[in-house]
Design a protein around this motif. Structure first.
Motif, short mmCIF file in Angstrom:
data_model
loop_
_atom_site.label_atom_id
_atom_site.label_comp_id
_atom_site.label_asym_id
_atom_site.label_seq_id
_atom_site.Cartn_x
_atom_site.Cartn_y
_atom_site.Cartn_z
N ARG A 1 0.83 -1.21 0.00
CA ARG A 1 0.00 0.00 0.00
C ARG A 1 0.87 1.26 0.00
O ARG A 1 0.57 2.23 -0.71
CB ARG A 1 -0.94 0.00 1.20
N ALA A 2 1.95 1.25 0.77
CA ALA A 2 2.87 2.40 0.77
C ALA A 2 3.47 2.60 -0.61
O ALA A 2 3.58 3.73 -1.10
CB ALA A 2 3.96 2.21 1.82
N ASN A 3 3.85 1.50 -1.26
CA ASN A 3 4.38 1.58 -2.62
C ASN A 3 3.38 2.20 -3.59
O ASN A 3 3.76 2.99 -4.45
CB ASN A 3 4.77 0.19 -3.13
N GLU A 4 2.13 1.83 -3.46
CA GLU A 4 1.09 2.38 -4.34
C GLU A 4 1.00 3.90 -4.18
O GLU A 4 0.88 4.63 -5.17
CB GLU A 4 -0.26 1.73 -4.03
N ILE A 5 1.07 4.37 -2.95
CA ILE A 5 1.01 5.82 -2.70
C ILE A 5 2.24 6.50 -3.28
O ILE A 5 2.13 7.54 -3.94
CB ILE A 5 0.87 6.10 -1.19
#
Length: 131
Positions: free
Chosen positions: A50-54
């Motif tokens: 999820r952090a990567n997506e942001i």
């Protein structure tokens, strides 16, 4: 400006990451994401994803880091705060952006502690707290 953003998988920590990304772009800084845990698990992978997506959505080329601290069994939030401060010292971050869950009762503070409070109390670098 070097910004550190600890994420714990909560919505508020990801709001903090979004805020930090905007801050980084505005001030032409750099941003680093860290998740501190006592063991890697499927949940850890989901948090990193999820952090990567942001980061990708914001055009930031940073890979979230997982810091494993096997000593998180006693007062884990205070220990996580101390781990964040160690990263600030070792890597020279200028600013920390953190989400806070808003627990303000004396009982919650006394029993659980708070990583945010630990970082704020140290007064090592400016800290932006996102509710």
């Amino acid at each position: 400006m070097k910004i550190l953003v600890p994420v714990d998988g909560s919505d508020v920590s990801f709001r903090a990451l979004n805020f930090a990304a905007e801050m980084m772009n505005r001030y032409d800084g750099s941003l680093h994401v860290v998740h501190i845990t006592d063991r890697q698990s499927e949940t850890t992978e989901e948090i990193v994803e999820r952090a990567n997506e942001i980061l990708e959505a914001e055009g930031i080329e940073d890979e979230p880091e997982v810091e494993v601290d096997i000593d998180l069994d006693f007062r884990p939030s205070k220990r996580i705060g101390e781990d964040i401060l160690t990263l600030v010292d070792e890597r020279g971050y200028d600013h920390v952006v953190m989400g806070h869950h808003g627990k303000t009762g004396a009982v919650e503070k006394a029993i659980l502690g708070s990583a945010v409070e630990t970082v704020l109390d140290a007064q090592k670098v400016p800290v932006t707290v996102i509710p």
